[in-house]
Design an enzyme around this catalytic site. Sequence first.
Site, PDB file in Angstrom:
ATOM      1  N   GLY A 143      -7.132 -35.027   9.773  1.00 43.28           N
ATOM      2  CA  GLY A 143      -7.093 -35.063   8.308  1.00 43.28           C
ATOM      3  C   GLY A 143      -6.185 -33.956   7.767  1.00 43.28           C
ATOM      4  O   GLY A 143      -5.330 -34.189   6.909  1.00 43.28           O
ATOM      5  N   HIS A 144      -6.355 -32.733   8.287  1.00 43.68           N
ATOM      6  CA  HIS A 144      -5.501 -31.622   7.841  1.00 43.68           C
ATOM      7  C   HIS A 144      -4.036 -31.903   8.172  1.00 43.68           C
ATOM      8  O   HIS A 144      -3.140 -31.629   7.385  1.00 43.68           O
ATOM      9  CB  HIS A 144      -5.881 -30.322   8.569  1.00 43.68           C
ATOM     10  CG  HIS A 144      -7.235 -29.785   8.241  1.00 43.68           C
ATOM     11  ND1 HIS A 144      -8.268 -29.768   9.157  1.00 43.68           N
ATOM     12  CD2 HIS A 144      -7.728 -29.223   7.119  1.00 43.68           C
ATOM     13  CE1 HIS A 144      -9.332 -29.213   8.608  1.00 43.68           C
ATOM     14  NE2 HIS A 144      -9.046 -28.880   7.376  1.00 43.68           N
ATOM     15  N   SER A 166     -14.101 -33.970   9.756  1.00 41.18           N
ATOM     16  CA  SER A 166     -14.497 -32.713   9.123  1.00 41.18           C
ATOM     17  C   SER A 166     -14.638 -31.652  10.205  1.00 41.18           C
ATOM     18  O   SER A 166     -15.049 -31.958  11.328  1.00 41.18           O
ATOM     19  CB  SER A 166     -15.852 -32.906   8.428  1.00 41.18           C
ATOM     20  OG  SER A 166     -16.467 -31.655   8.200  1.00 41.18           O
TER      21      SER A 166
END
Length: 279
Positions: free
Chosen positions: A32-33, A181
Amino acid sequence: MEIIESIEALRERLSGESSRALVPTMGNLHAGHLALVRKAGNLASCTVASIFVNRLQFGEGEDFDRYPRTFEEDCRKLVEAGTDILFAPTERELYPEPQQFTVDLPPVAKELCGAHRPGHFSGMATVVLKLFNIVNPHHAVFGKKDYQQLHLVKGMVSQFNLSVKIAEGDTIREEDGLAMSSRNRYLSPDERAQAPRLYFNLEKIASELRCGNRDFSVLEKLAGKDLEARGWMVDYVEIRDALSLAKPCANSSRLVVLGAARLGKTRLIDNLEAGIAQW
Ligand code: PAF
């Protein structure tokens, strides 16, 4: 990739850069990052990522001390994603003295996650404002996974007339739907197997909303009960107006379903935009 720890050195290095895009992170990077970093690369000629575990946004009893710190691995990933500069300040560099000036946020910051994490969003906004002032980016990229955070950052930028443009990155999910996450790594194998249930419930609500169901509180309660029956401790499952984050009214045309719940010691959050509701 250059790694810079000091504010002065970073400012000097960035002074000649005509366009800068910033991706602020707390490290322990996942896909995600990295998608946010790639997005930043398309927005500006110089991509700056920051890694700083911001004590100010953790409450008492939260996971500041055990927050995963994986600097070497993060650097390798940032290089692969095309980062030009990593800003990795120490606490002493960013907070040389106790931070007494903080960002005061509107009441919505005390709802949803803010109701369960007092002070969290003010701590977050304070460090983001500092990073904006240090990097002076033309663009900054934030993930939609932290929907309320994104909403507050956009509001802060707008109401303080900051010159940065905020870009949004979609939530990246594991194959079974679990939103990526940094905190997923706290989950035991049993908890990991159970973790997509939050997404499952949000998806169920979103599909009801898309079909025109407006029994908001019934939908919220059913989802909460389903999670609790499986051993989750639910902080909230709520349907909100996607633009204002206020409680929706009958003519809200864009909705978002947000949820936060604990599996064992791990607090997971997720959200889904429900598109244009057909009233
Ligand atoms: O989303 C995060 O990782 C953090 O809240 C942020 C924006 C890097 C501020 O510490």
